[in-house]
Design a protein around this motif. Structure first.
Motif, PDB file in Angstrom:
ATOM      1  N   SER A   3       0.850  -1.183   0.000  1.00  0.00           N
ATOM      2  CA  SER A   3       0.000   0.000   0.000  1.00  0.00           C
ATOM      3  C   SER A   3       0.888   1.236   0.000  1.00  0.00           C
ATOM      4  CB  SER A   3      -0.899   0.000   1.245  1.00  0.00           C
ATOM      5  OG  SER A   3      -0.114   0.230   2.404  1.00  0.00           O
ATOM      6  N   HIS A   4       0.296   2.363  -0.282  1.00  0.00           N
ATOM      7  CA  HIS A   4       1.014   3.647  -0.312  1.00  0.00           C
ATOM      8  C   HIS A   4       1.668   3.929   1.043  1.00  0.00           C
ATOM      9  CE1 HIS A   4       1.862   7.824  -1.251  1.00  0.00           C
ATOM     10  NE2 HIS A   4       1.199   8.189  -0.152  1.00  0.00           N
ATOM     11  N   GLN A   5       0.934   3.651   2.096  1.00  0.00           N
ATOM     12  CA  GLN A   5       1.467   3.916   3.444  1.00  0.00           C
ATOM     13  C   GLN A   5       2.678   3.049   3.747  1.00  0.00           C
ATOM     14  OE1 GLN A   5      -2.109   3.214   5.672  1.00  0.00           O
ATOM     15  NE2 GLN A   5      -2.737   5.378   5.627  1.00  0.00           N
ATOM     16  N   ALA A   6       2.652   1.792   3.298  1.00  0.00           N
ATOM     17  CA  ALA A   6       3.769   0.881   3.551  1.00  0.00           C
ATOM     18  C   ALA A   6       5.020   1.367   2.831  1.00  0.00           C
ATOM     19  CB  ALA A   6       3.404  -0.522   3.097  1.00  0.00           C
ATOM     20  N   VAL A   8       5.684   4.536   1.967  1.00  0.00           N
ATOM     21  CA  VAL A   8       6.147   5.756   2.659  1.00  0.00           C
ATOM     22  C   VAL A   8       6.910   5.380   3.929  1.00  0.00           C
ATOM     23  CG1 VAL A   8       5.374   7.831   3.905  1.00  0.00           C
ATOM     24  CG2 VAL A   8       4.334   7.232   1.700  1.00  0.00           C
ATOM     25  N   LYS A   9       6.384   4.423   4.681  1.00  0.00           N
ATOM     26  CA  LYS A   9       7.021   3.980   5.936  1.00  0.00           C
ATOM     27  C   LYS A   9       8.403   3.387   5.651  1.00  0.00           C
ATOM     28  CE  LYS A   9       6.015   1.397  10.124  1.00  0.00           C
ATOM     29  NZ  LYS A   9       5.161   0.451  10.803  1.00  0.00           N
ATOM     30  N   GLU A  12      10.862   6.194   4.761  1.00  0.00           N
ATOM     31  CA  GLU A  12      11.258   6.953   5.958  1.00  0.00           C
ATOM     32  C   GLU A  12      12.268   6.168   6.786  1.00  0.00           C
ATOM     33  OE1 GLU A  12       7.487   7.880   7.824  1.00  0.00           O
ATOM     34  OE2 GLU A  12       7.205   9.667   6.558  1.00  0.00           O
ATOM     35  N   LYS A  27       4.541  20.114   1.622  1.00  0.00           N
ATOM     36  CA  LYS A  27       3.961  18.875   2.159  1.00  0.00           C
ATOM     37  C   LYS A  27       4.518  17.633   1.476  1.00  0.00           C
ATOM     38  CE  LYS A  27      -0.479  20.792   3.598  1.00  0.00           C
ATOM     39  NZ  LYS A  27      -1.916  20.714   3.454  1.00  0.00           N
ATOM     40  N   GLN A  28       5.339  17.848   0.437  1.00  0.00           N
ATOM     41  CA  GLN A  28       5.869  16.714  -0.316  1.00  0.00           C
ATOM     42  C   GLN A  28       7.292  16.384   0.113  1.00  0.00           C
ATOM     43  OE1 GLN A  28       5.495  17.618  -4.446  1.00  0.00           O
ATOM     44  NE2 GLN A  28       3.317  17.083  -4.485  1.00  0.00           N
TER      45      GLN A  28
END
Length: 178
Positions: A3-6, A8-9, A12, A27-28
Motif C-alpha cells: 500500500s502507499h502507506q507501507a 512511505v514507511k 522513511e 507537504k511533499q
C-alpha cells in the motif's frame, strides 16, 4: 501489493538509517540515493561509461530494427499457406484439371458435331426462308390493303370476319436480315 502507506514507511525507515536522503518541499517529500555511498568517478571513467551507453544504445536500435524485420517476415509467413494446405490446394487443382480434361474429351468425341458445311447450309436455308417470308408477307399486305380500300368496316373487323391471323397476333417477328 504494497500500500502507499507501507511504501512511505519503508522510505522513511531507509532515510533514518542513512541509506537514502530525504528532502521536504512543503507537504511533499522526495527520496533519492545518498551519493556519498558511491565512489567518486573521474571524467575519463564517465567518458568510458558514456561510450558504453552509446554502444549499447546502438545495439538496442539494431536489435529493434532486426526484431521489426522478423515481425514483418512472421506476418508474411502467417499469411502464407502451410505445406499441408498447399498440398491440399494442389490436389484440388489436379482434380479440377482432370474433370475439365474429361469434359473436353467427351465434347471432342461426341458424335453430334455440326460441320462448318452443315452450319453454312442451315444459315443459307434460314436466309432463304426469311426472304420468302418477307416476300409473301409483303404480297399479302398489298392484297389486303387493296381489298380494304373498298371495305366499309375496319381492318381489324375484316381480319376477324375472314379469319386472318397476323404475325403480330402471335408475337412473332421476322428475324433481321443477315
Amino acid at each position: 501489493s504494497l500500500s502507499h502507506q507501507a511504501v512511505v514507511k519503508a522510505l522513511e525507515q531507509l532515510a533514518q538509517q542513512g541509506k537514502i536522503k530525504e528532502k521536504v518541499y512543503g507537504k511533499q517529500k522526495i527520496y533519492f540515493p545518498d551519493q556519498n555511498q558511491f565512489p567518486a568517478v573521474s571524467d575519463s571513467e564517465l567518458k568510458v561509461l558514456d561510450n558504453e551507453i552509446s554502444d549499447l544504445s546502438s545495439k538496442v536500435q539494431t536489435l529493434q530494427q532486426s526484431c521489426r524485420q522478423m515481425e514483418l517476415e512472421l506476418k508474411d509467413l502467417n499469411g502464407s499457406m502451410t505445406t499441408p494446405e498447399m498440398i491440399k490446394e494442389i490436389e484440388e487443382l489436379k482434380k479440377d484439371c482432370a474433370n475439365y480434361t474429361e469434359k473436353l474429351e467427351r465434347i471432342k468425341s461426341a458424335a453430334n458435331h455440326v460441320t462448318p458445311e452443315e452450319k453454312e447450309k442451315v444459315y443459307n436455308e434460314r436466309k432463304l426462308y426469311c426472304k420468302e417470308w418477307r416476300r409473301r408477307k409483303r404480297m399479302a399486305t398489298e392484297l389486303l390493303d387493296a381489298i380494304l380500300e373498298g371495305y366499309p368496316k375496319s381492318k381489324k373487323q375484316f381480319f376477324e370476319e375472314v379469319g386472318i391471323e397476323t404475325d403480330e397476333d402471335h408475337n412473332v417477328t421476322l428475324p433481321a436480315a443477315v
